[in-house]
Enzyme design. Structure first.
Site, PDB file in Angstrom:
ATOM      1  N   GLY A  46     -40.826 -45.715 -66.461  1.00  0.00           N
ATOM      2  CA  GLY A  46     -40.287 -46.558 -65.411  1.00  0.00           C
ATOM      3  C   GLY A  46     -38.937 -47.404 -65.581  1.00  0.00           C
ATOM      4  O   GLY A  46     -38.566 -47.444 -66.917  1.00  0.00           O
ATOM      5  N   GLN A  51     -31.780 -53.207 -65.259  1.00  0.00           N
ATOM      6  CA  GLN A  51     -31.881 -52.493 -66.593  1.00  0.00           C
ATOM      7  C   GLN A  51     -30.577 -51.648 -66.823  1.00  0.00           C
ATOM      8  O   GLN A  51     -30.397 -51.523 -67.975  1.00  0.00           O
ATOM      9  CB  GLN A  51     -33.126 -51.675 -66.894  1.00  0.00           C
ATOM     10  N   CYS A  89     -40.941 -51.631 -73.388  1.00  0.00           N
ATOM     11  CA  CYS A  89     -39.858 -51.658 -72.371  1.00  0.00           C
ATOM     12  C   CYS A  89     -38.768 -51.075 -72.935  1.00  0.00           C
ATOM     13  O   CYS A  89     -38.547 -51.457 -74.019  1.00  0.00           O
ATOM     14  CB  CYS A  89     -39.644 -53.223 -71.904  1.00  0.00           C
ATOM     15  N   LEU A  90     -37.981 -50.572 -72.327  1.00  0.00           N
ATOM     16  CA  LEU A  90     -36.670 -49.706 -72.639  1.00  0.00           C
ATOM     17  C   LEU A  90     -35.860 -50.752 -73.019  1.00  0.00           C
ATOM     18  O   LEU A  90     -34.729 -50.378 -73.586  1.00  0.00           O
ATOM     19  CB  LEU A  90     -36.162 -48.731 -71.542  1.00  0.00           C
ATOM     20  N   HIS A 131     -45.021 -54.049 -63.807  1.00  0.00           N
ATOM     21  CA  HIS A 131     -43.896 -54.327 -65.008  1.00  0.00           C
ATOM     22  C   HIS A 131     -42.678 -54.229 -64.227  1.00  0.00           C
ATOM     23  O   HIS A 131     -41.587 -54.977 -64.483  1.00  0.00           O
ATOM     24  CB  HIS A 131     -44.097 -53.186 -66.092  1.00  0.00           C
ATOM     25  N   GLU A 132     -42.307 -53.085 -63.537  1.00  0.00           N
ATOM     26  CA  GLU A 132     -41.008 -52.779 -63.017  1.00  0.00           C
ATOM     27  C   GLU A 132     -40.833 -53.873 -61.801  1.00  0.00           C
ATOM     28  O   GLU A 132     -39.470 -54.246 -61.669  1.00  0.00           O
ATOM     29  CB  GLU A 132     -40.896 -51.244 -62.308  1.00  0.00           C
ATOM     30  N   HIS A 135     -39.321 -56.933 -63.196  1.00  0.00           N
ATOM     31  CA  HIS A 135     -37.808 -57.120 -63.690  1.00  0.00           C
ATOM     32  C   HIS A 135     -36.753 -57.172 -62.425  1.00  0.00           C
ATOM     33  O   HIS A 135     -35.868 -58.177 -62.716  1.00  0.00           O
ATOM     34  CB  HIS A 135     -37.455 -55.568 -64.121  1.00  0.00           C
TER      35      HIS A 135
END
Length: 171
Positions: A46, A51, A89-90, A131-132, A135
């Site tokens: 995701g 991000q 997480c990226l 999660h996304e 953000h």
């Protein structure tokens, strides 16, 4: 299509609330394509627009079930159950933390053509949606981690076959 730079923890953009999308433009459509390319390049499941430095309410998700999702202006309208598990997480490379999330969610959003859609997710998909969407409101999973974060070593793709063979031997 292009690979964009993924913003990492400490970058102010990750703590800002994103603005809704009012119309799909060519620029936002390109952003969506770039987000998928960037997510796949980084081996993620995701990615949210902040991000990659864009403060718009757009996320892309692909939990490897051949159903890549584009969610524009998403909101969770129903959730139930609970799952506790590790998240990464990226934007926080090399770290994980255990987070409690709903086991099941229903999310309303717009697709990339600005049509209303409803996405129902369980397990990993429910976790990824939550999660996304966090953000988009400037929330990082580390804010929700039960016992803090811990370091993880990434698996080298060249060693993945050996790793899978080791798991088979244990069965």
């Amino acid at each position: 299509m292009a690979i964009r730079n993924i913003r990492e923890d400490g970058d102010d953009v990750l703590r800002k609330v994103c603005k809704p999308v009012t119309k799909m433009t060519e620029r936002l459509s390109q952003l969506i394509d770039d987000m998928f390319d960037t997510m796949y390049e980084a081996n993620g499941v995701g990615l949210a627009a902040p991000q990659v430095g864009v403060l718009r309410r757009i996320v892309v998700i692909d939990v490897m079930d051949d159903n890549p999702l584009v969610l524009v202006n998403p909101e969770i309208v129903e959730q139930d159950g609970e799952q506790i598990g590790p998240e990464g997480c990226l934007s926080l490379p090399g770290l994980q933390g255990d987070v409690a999330r709903p086991e099941h969610v229903i999310c309303k959003a717009l697709d990339r053509d600005m049509n209303e859609i409803t996405v129902e997710g369980e397990g990993l998909l429910a976790r990824a949606i939550c999660h996304e969407l966090d953000h988009l409101d400037g929330i990082l999973y580390k804010d929700l981690a039960i016992d803090g974060l811990y370091k993880v070593e990434p698996i080298n793709p060249d060693e993945m076959e050996e790793y899978e063979e080791d798991e088979e031997d244990e069965e």
